[in-house]
Write a protein that holds these residues in place. Sequence first.
Motif, short mmCIF file in Angstrom:
data_model
loop_
_atom_site.label_atom_id
_atom_site.label_comp_id
_atom_site.label_asym_id
_atom_site.label_seq_id
_atom_site.Cartn_x
_atom_site.Cartn_y
_atom_site.Cartn_z
N LEU A 16 143.81 34.72 123.21
CA LEU A 16 144.10 33.35 122.14
C LEU A 16 143.04 33.15 121.26
O LEU A 16 141.99 33.37 121.44
CB LEU A 16 143.78 32.08 123.21
CG LEU A 16 144.63 32.01 124.62
CD1 LEU A 16 143.99 30.74 125.40
CD2 LEU A 16 146.01 31.95 124.13
N LEU A 17 143.67 32.80 119.94
CA LEU A 17 142.81 32.39 118.87
C LEU A 17 142.81 30.96 118.67
O LEU A 17 144.00 30.30 118.94
CB LEU A 17 143.68 33.18 117.72
CG LEU A 17 143.67 34.54 117.62
CD1 LEU A 17 144.36 35.17 115.93
CD2 LEU A 17 142.70 35.35 117.99
N VAL A 49 138.34 36.84 114.61
CA VAL A 49 138.96 37.89 113.54
C VAL A 49 139.13 36.92 112.22
O VAL A 49 138.97 35.66 112.24
CB VAL A 49 140.23 38.12 114.03
CG1 VAL A 49 140.49 39.05 115.18
CG2 VAL A 49 141.21 36.61 114.39
N SER A 50 139.00 37.49 111.23
CA SER A 50 139.04 36.76 110.07
C SER A 50 139.88 37.41 108.97
O SER A 50 140.04 38.48 108.79
CB SER A 50 137.66 36.44 109.33
OG SER A 50 136.93 37.66 109.20
N ALA A 51 140.17 36.58 107.77
CA ALA A 51 140.74 37.13 106.68
C ALA A 51 140.15 36.41 105.37
O ALA A 51 139.91 35.39 105.44
CB ALA A 51 142.46 36.86 106.69
N HIS A 82 141.50 43.54 123.42
CA HIS A 82 141.51 42.49 122.76
C HIS A 82 141.40 42.29 121.08
O HIS A 82 142.09 41.44 120.60
CB HIS A 82 139.99 41.97 123.07
CG HIS A 82 140.24 41.75 125.01
ND1 HIS A 82 140.98 41.41 125.66
CD2 HIS A 82 138.80 41.80 125.37
CE1 HIS A 82 140.45 41.44 126.84
NE2 HIS A 82 139.41 41.75 126.81
N ALA A 83 140.97 43.40 120.63
CA ALA A 83 140.61 43.39 119.13
C ALA A 83 142.35 43.61 118.60
O ALA A 83 142.68 42.90 117.70
CB ALA A 83 140.07 44.68 118.62
N THR A 84 143.04 44.40 119.09
CA THR A 84 144.36 44.67 118.74
C THR A 84 145.45 43.50 119.02
O THR A 84 146.12 43.01 118.06
CB THR A 84 145.04 45.92 119.63
OG1 THR A 84 144.55 47.08 119.49
CG2 THR A 84 146.59 45.94 119.04
N ALA A 85 145.17 42.93 119.97
CA ALA A 85 145.95 41.37 120.39
C ALA A 85 145.44 40.53 119.40
O ALA A 85 146.15 39.71 118.66
CB ALA A 85 145.73 41.20 121.85
N ALA A 86 144.43 40.38 119.11
CA ALA A 86 143.75 39.34 118.04
C ALA A 86 144.12 39.40 116.79
O ALA A 86 144.40 38.63 116.07
CB ALA A 86 141.98 39.16 118.29
N LEU A 87 144.03 40.77 116.39
CA LEU A 87 144.34 41.14 115.01
C LEU A 87 145.77 40.73 114.84
O LEU A 87 146.24 40.33 113.85
CB LEU A 87 143.84 42.31 114.65
CG LEU A 87 144.09 42.80 113.03
CD1 LEU A 87 143.49 41.84 112.13
CD2 LEU A 87 143.71 44.36 112.84
#
Length: 166
Positions: free
Chosen positions: A6-7, A72-74, A96-101
């Motif tokens: 979740l984000l 995660v950030s932009a 987790h990284a793939t799902a979050a991004l």
Amino acid sequence: MTSEVLLRPVREDDLVEFFLHQQDPEANRMAAFGPKDPSDRREFAQHWARVLTNPANLVRTVEVDGEVVGYVSAWPAGEQTEVSYWIDRQRWGRGHATAALTALLRELPRPVHARVAKDNAASLAVLRKCGFAVVGEDSGYANGRGEDVEEWLLELPADGADLGGH
């Protein structure tokens, strides 16, 4: 991966976890382009104050099973939007990284750009799974390694087309 990623917006108490994640020497080496001194709490606090008060930045805490596992950030980088992420090393290899991004990218207009140290194969794989393709190369001084590091420049194109790459 069986856990739900979740984000959510970053809360002040998340910063404690982010700081702890940043203390891992192997994670800093792999990320390469991190802070000069990961243990400097003042520098960390100043960095995050700038990040979180800039309305042009989009930053989300990554939670898995109610635990903060990273962010995660932009942010704007010149005329481009760049993305990045940090996942606690204890959680690497679980998707987790793939799902979050992937989730963050749903909030962003295209094209989107990213950078990764050439020898960080796991992060390159995450970016490719999310649709990014290598479009160039660069190098720069990396605090996490104390030396210049070669990096791949990647893009997630506006039209979703595959850019090819390496």
